[in-house]
Design an enzyme around this catalytic site. Structure first.
Site, PDB file in Angstrom:
ATOM      1  N   SER A 123       0.886  -1.372  -0.020  1.00 39.90           N
ATOM      2  CA  SER A 123      -0.108  -0.036  -0.026  1.00 39.90           C
ATOM      3  C   SER A 123       0.800   1.269  -0.101  1.00 39.90           C
ATOM      4  O   SER A 123       1.954   1.317   0.720  1.00 39.90           O
ATOM      5  CB  SER A 123      -0.677   0.007   1.315  1.00 39.90           C
ATOM      6  OG  SER A 123      -1.496   1.120   1.340  1.00 39.90           O
ATOM      7  N   TYR A 147      -1.295  -0.901  10.813  1.00 42.31           N
ATOM      8  CA  TYR A 147      -1.627  -1.600   9.498  1.00 42.31           C
ATOM      9  C   TYR A 147      -0.461  -1.318   8.439  1.00 42.31           C
ATOM     10  O   TYR A 147      -0.094  -2.219   7.732  1.00 42.31           O
ATOM     11  CB  TYR A 147      -2.834  -0.983   8.987  1.00 42.31           C
ATOM     12  CG  TYR A 147      -3.159  -1.338   7.386  1.00 42.31           C
ATOM     13  CD1 TYR A 147      -3.468  -2.321   6.988  1.00 42.31           C
ATOM     14  CD2 TYR A 147      -2.938  -0.224   6.518  1.00 42.31           C
ATOM     15  CE1 TYR A 147      -3.630  -2.821   5.791  1.00 42.31           C
ATOM     16  CE2 TYR A 147      -3.227  -0.545   5.086  1.00 42.31           C
ATOM     17  CZ  TYR A 147      -3.488  -1.715   4.821  1.00 42.31           C
ATOM     18  OH  TYR A 147      -3.650  -2.078   3.320  1.00 42.31           O
ATOM     19  N   LYS A 151       2.332  -3.925   6.353  1.00 38.92           N
ATOM     20  CA  LYS A 151       2.855  -3.727   5.049  1.00 38.92           C
ATOM     21  C   LYS A 151       4.346  -3.668   4.802  1.00 38.92           C
ATOM     22  O   LYS A 151       4.883  -4.336   4.012  1.00 38.92           O
ATOM     23  CB  LYS A 151       2.175  -3.013   4.297  1.00 38.92           C
ATOM     24  CG  LYS A 151       0.401  -2.979   4.105  1.00 38.92           C
ATOM     25  CD  LYS A 151       0.322  -4.140   3.349  1.00 38.92           C
ATOM     26  CE  LYS A 151      -1.304  -4.614   3.399  1.00 38.92           C
ATOM     27  NZ  LYS A 151      -1.800  -5.710   2.509  1.00 38.92           N
TER      28      LYS A 151
HETATM   29  P1  NAD Z   1     -11.045  -6.891   1.316  1.00 42.77           P
HETATM   30  O1  NAD Z   1     -11.169  -6.781   2.710  1.00 42.77           O
HETATM   31  O2  NAD Z   1     -12.288  -6.716   0.364  1.00 42.77           O
HETATM   32  O3  NAD Z   1     -10.086  -8.191   1.018  1.00 42.77           O
HETATM   33  C1  NAD Z   1      -9.177  -9.010   1.687  1.00 42.77           C
HETATM   34  C2  NAD Z   1      -9.670 -10.333   1.621  1.00 42.77           C
HETATM   35  O4  NAD Z   1      -8.801 -11.069   2.622  1.00 42.77           O
HETATM   36  C3  NAD Z   1     -11.155 -10.658   2.420  1.00 42.77           C
HETATM   37  O5  NAD Z   1     -11.868 -11.433   1.537  1.00 42.77           O
HETATM   38  C4  NAD Z   1     -11.066 -11.441   3.788  1.00 42.77           C
HETATM   39  O6  NAD Z   1     -11.892 -12.103   4.058  1.00 42.77           O
HETATM   40  C5  NAD Z   1      -9.640 -12.052   3.468  1.00 42.77           C
HETATM   41  N1  NAD Z   1      -8.765 -12.538   4.348  1.00 42.77           N
HETATM   42  C6  NAD Z   1      -8.331 -11.551   5.541  1.00 42.77           C
HETATM   43  N2  NAD Z   1      -7.561 -12.317   6.459  1.00 42.77           N
HETATM   44  C7  NAD Z   1      -7.442 -13.408   6.031  1.00 42.77           C
HETATM   45  C8  NAD Z   1      -6.773 -14.578   6.461  1.00 42.77           C
HETATM   46  N3  NAD Z   1      -6.059 -14.729   7.504  1.00 42.77           N
HETATM   47  N4  NAD Z   1      -6.880 -15.942   5.727  1.00 42.77           N
HETATM   48  C9  NAD Z   1      -7.511 -15.930   4.545  1.00 42.77           C
HETATM   49  N5  NAD Z   1      -8.412 -14.860   4.094  1.00 42.77           N
HETATM   50  C10 NAD Z   1      -8.154 -13.735   4.947  1.00 42.77           C
HETATM   51  O7  NAD Z   1      -9.844  -5.906   1.082  1.00 42.77           O
HETATM   52  P2  NAD Z   1      -9.165  -5.551  -0.339  1.00 42.77           P
HETATM   53  O8  NAD Z   1      -9.641  -3.905  -0.508  1.00 42.77           O
HETATM   54  O9  NAD Z   1      -9.674  -6.423  -1.355  1.00 42.77           O
HETATM   55  O10 NAD Z   1      -7.720  -5.319  -0.065  1.00 42.77           O
HETATM   56  C11 NAD Z   1      -7.012  -6.566  -0.472  1.00 42.77           C
HETATM   57  C12 NAD Z   1      -5.620  -6.344  -0.304  1.00 42.77           C
HETATM   58  O11 NAD Z   1      -5.186  -5.109  -0.685  1.00 42.77           O
HETATM   59  C13 NAD Z   1      -5.154  -6.234   1.363  1.00 42.77           C
HETATM   60  O12 NAD Z   1      -4.205  -6.956   1.577  1.00 42.77           O
HETATM   61  C14 NAD Z   1      -5.146  -4.836   1.581  1.00 42.77           C
HETATM   62  O13 NAD Z   1      -4.591  -4.545   2.586  1.00 42.77           O
HETATM   63  C15 NAD Z   1      -4.582  -4.134   0.189  1.00 42.77           C
HETATM   64  N6  NAD Z   1      -4.746  -2.841  -0.278  1.00 42.77           N
HETATM   65  C16 NAD Z   1      -6.151  -2.541  -0.093  1.00 42.77           C
HETATM   66  C17 NAD Z   1      -6.270  -1.120  -0.370  1.00 42.77           C
HETATM   67  C18 NAD Z   1      -7.799  -0.343  -0.699  1.00 42.77           C
HETATM   68  O14 NAD Z   1      -7.930   0.694  -0.144  1.00 42.77           O
HETATM   69  N7  NAD Z   1      -8.678  -1.062  -0.450  1.00 42.77           N
HETATM   70  C19 NAD Z   1      -5.179  -0.083  -0.512  1.00 42.77           C
HETATM   71  C20 NAD Z   1      -3.808  -0.730  -0.478  1.00 42.77           C
HETATM   72  C21 NAD Z   1      -3.743  -2.078  -0.209  1.00 42.77           C
HETATM   73  C1  WQD Z   2      -9.489   9.849   1.395  1.00 40.97           C
HETATM   74  C2  WQD Z   2      -9.747  11.236   1.525  1.00 40.97           C
HETATM   75  C3  WQD Z   2     -10.196  11.939   3.918  1.00 40.97           C
HETATM   76  C4  WQD Z   2     -13.786   9.601   4.574  1.00 40.97           C
HETATM   77  C5  WQD Z   2      -7.021   4.832   3.113  1.00 40.97           C
HETATM   78  C6  WQD Z   2      -6.001   4.006   3.883  1.00 40.97           C
HETATM   79  C7  WQD Z   2      -4.853   3.592   3.006  1.00 40.97           C
HETATM   80  C8  WQD Z   2      -5.131   2.700   1.996  1.00 40.97           C
HETATM   81  C9  WQD Z   2      -6.478   3.384   1.155  1.00 40.97           C
HETATM   82  C10 WQD Z   2      -5.163   0.399   2.398  1.00 40.97           C
HETATM   83  C11 WQD Z   2      -9.118  11.643   2.612  1.00 40.97           C
HETATM   84  C12 WQD Z   2     -11.320  12.268   3.070  1.00 40.97           C
HETATM   85  C13 WQD Z   2     -12.679  10.122   3.781  1.00 40.97           C
HETATM   86  C14 WQD Z   2     -14.867  10.612   4.711  1.00 40.97           C
HETATM   87  C15 WQD Z   2     -13.500  12.458   3.924  1.00 40.97           C
HETATM   88  N1  WQD Z   2      -5.808   1.636   2.100  1.00 40.97           N
HETATM   89  N2  WQD Z   2     -12.430  11.541   3.601  1.00 40.97           N
HETATM   90  N3  WQD Z   2     -14.654  11.829   4.716  1.00 40.97           N
HETATM   91  O1  WQD Z   2      -7.172   7.786   4.053  1.00 40.97           O
HETATM   92  O2  WQD Z   2      -6.332   8.148   1.664  1.00 40.97           O
HETATM   93  O3  WQD Z   2      -6.304   5.916   2.416  1.00 40.97           O
HETATM   94  O4  WQD Z   2      -7.526   3.581   2.116  1.00 40.97           O
HETATM   95  O5  WQD Z   2      -3.893   0.179   2.234  1.00 40.97           O
HETATM   96  O6  WQD Z   2      -3.775   2.982   3.850  1.00 40.97           O
HETATM   97  O7  WQD Z   2      -5.293   4.924   4.991  1.00 40.97           O
HETATM   98  O8  WQD Z   2      -8.513   6.851   2.001  1.00 40.97           O
HETATM   99  O9  WQD Z   2     -10.790   6.954   1.072  1.00 40.97           O
HETATM  100  O10 WQD Z   2     -10.370   7.146   3.827  1.00 40.97           O
HETATM  101  O11 WQD Z   2      -9.663   9.071   2.408  1.00 40.97           O
HETATM  102  O12 WQD Z   2     -13.462  13.447   3.857  1.00 40.97           O
HETATM  103  O13 WQD Z   2     -15.927   9.985   5.305  1.00 40.97           O
HETATM  104  O14 WQD Z   2     -11.112  11.417   1.760  1.00 40.97           O
HETATM  105  O15 WQD Z   2      -9.922  12.853   5.030  1.00 40.97           O
HETATM  106  O16 WQD Z   2      -8.649  13.294   2.499  1.00 40.97           O
HETATM  107  P1  WQD Z   2      -7.076   7.326   2.546  1.00 40.97           P
HETATM  108  P2  WQD Z   2     -10.031   7.285   2.328  1.00 40.97           P
END
Ligand code: NAD
Ligand code: WQD
Length: 344
Positions: A123, A147, A151
């Site tokens: 991330s 979190y 990563k």
């Molecule tokens: P999500 O929660 O929809 O998907 C993650 C999946 O992993 C879920 O289906 C959950 O049930 C499964 N899971 C969690 N722990 C597990 C375990 N111990 N064993 C087996 N399954 C498990 O989230 P997502 O948004 O699809 O994210 C996928 C990956 O991408 C995550 O690793 C997340 O940290 C990373 N990521 C997401 C974002 C985002 O904003 N969505 C941003 C950056 C990185």
């Molecule tokens: C985006 C913008 C908020 C909610 C997060 C995780 C990051 C990654 C992606 C996993 C910011 C603003 C938000 C609301 C708002 N995930 N906001 N009202 O914080 O950039 O990233 O998701 O890896 O680790 O931190 O994303 O969508 O929460 O926020 O004004 O109700 O929207 O302040 O400026 P963020 P977000």
């Protein structure tokens, strides 16, 4: 056969579509802690092909080892993990156990089964507070919450592993802000409870489930005072996984940003969502959210140079696709039934 951990989740379901559409075979492993495997039923309808599913936890090394051997897996895309920043502050050990220990068990199972090709979901949160923008892959790392540190630790672990054994080929993908949904409106993000992230929150206001958006601060040093982020369409993000898989020919770890390089403000997101949905999205200005930065966006040039990948979908398309999913499925997959029997 590709093993997709976290395959039933938001990004996993879209990566499944990308892999199946490319003609690859997929086994998804998920403990369903934050998902519903109805998503995978829908993936099969979209692709007209089946995929295999195993309800298991990545911390169960024996189960994963059996999957790797039984399905003759050649590469793993590892998305399974917990991802809520606020929850990670409250329950850090749950995050370290699930994400870090889970990855260690997965790597151990892979070593036993001699599968040494891995793509990992990292991330942009590993960069922490930007020292400069746009963020390239050489930017110093300094995650500011548990979190993000999971990563970071996993990234370091993977790099050490690659140094110790040249058979490992690892892609580390640093996602920016994935949003949107498949254009069919059949799969999308299905948050449990009140969404933490901006776009799912805006979508639930537009559909009438929530009253108004709370904009977290309008006094940042940005053109309209609200936060700026690099929102990336989840279908573009999914295609990046396929590209990196095809490029993991050399030993070692390859770290790549997956972003658009374009920053959009919170108010721009709200206005774009209103325009594409035809719904009003009321909002109020609230306090800044602890831990937020003013702006965060990627330098995506390394991905283009090394993988030949770049995002193509605009913010309007992200909002339009997210809206199609939200309006067709106001209660997410909860309206759908579990139909595991239809999965292999
Ligand atoms: P999500 O929660 O929809 O998907 C993650 C999946 O992993 C879920 O289906 C959950 O049930 C499964 N899971 C969690 N722990 C597990 C375990 N111990 N064993 C087996 N399954 C498990 O989230 P997502 O948004 O699809 O994210 C996928 C990956 O991408 C995550 O690793 C997340 O940290 C990373 N990521 C997401 C974002 C985002 O904003 N969505 C941003 C950056 C990185
Ligand atoms: C985006 C913008 C908020 C909610 C997060 C995780 C990051 C990654 C992606 C996993 C910011 C603003 C938000 C609301 C708002 N995930 N906001 N009202 O914080 O950039 O990233 O998701 O890896 O680790 O931190 O994303 O969508 O929460 O926020 O004004 O109700 O929207 O302040 O400026 P963020 P977000």
């Amino acid at each position: 056969m590709i093993l997709l951990t976290g395959g039933a989740g938001y990004i996993g379901s879209h990566v499944s579509v990308a892999l199946l559409d490319a003609g690859l075979d997929v086994i998804a492993v998920d403990n369903l802690s934050n998902s519903n495997n109805a998503s995978l039923e829908r993936v099969q309808s979209i692709c007209g092909r089946s995929l295999a599913f195993c309800h298991a936890d990545i911390r169960n090394e024996e189960a994963i080892c059996n999957v790797l051997r039984d399905y003759e897996v050649t590469a793993v895309i590892h998305l399974a993990g917990l991802k809520a920043v606020g929850e990670s502050n409250a329950e850090p050990m749950t995050y370290y156990e699930n994400n870090v220990l889970g990855t260690m068990r997965l790597l151990s199972a892979m070593k036993r089964a001699s599968v040494k090709t891995l793509v990992f979901s990292s991330s942009a949160t590993v960069y922490g507070i930007p020292a400069y923008l746009p963020l390239d892959e050489k930017h110093p790392l300094g995650p500011t919450n548990p979190y993000g540190r999971t990563k970071f630790f996993i990234e370091e672990m993977l790099k050490d592993l690659c140094k110790s054994d040249p058979d490992w080929r690892v892609g580390i993908l640093r996602y920016f802000n994935p949003v949107g949904a498949h254009e069919s409106g059949l799969i999308g993000e299905d948050p449990v409870g009140i969404p933490n992230n901006l776009v799912p929150f805006v979508a639930q206001v537009a559909v009438g489930k929530l009253e108004k958006v709370r904009v977290c601060g309008n006094d940042y040093d940005t053109p309209d005072g609200t936060g700026i982020r690099d929102f990336i369409h989840v279908v573009d993000l999914a295609s990046g996984h396929l590209c990196v898989l095809n490029h993991l020919k050399q030993p070692g770890a390859l770290t790549v940003n997956l972003g658009t390089g374009i920053g959009h403000s919170v108010l721009e997101v709200i206005q774009t969502f209103e325009a594409v949905s035809g719904r009003s999205v009321p909002y109020e200005i609230g306090e800044r959210r602890t831990g937020d930065v003013a702006a965060c966006y990627a330098d995506p040039t390394f991905a283009e140079k090394t993988l030949g990948w770049k995002s193509v979908r605009s913010l309007a398309q992200m909002c339009a696709d997210h809206w199609r999913w939200q309006s067709k499925n106001p209660d997410g997959y909860r309206g759908a039934q579990y139909q595991t029997n239809k999965l292999k």
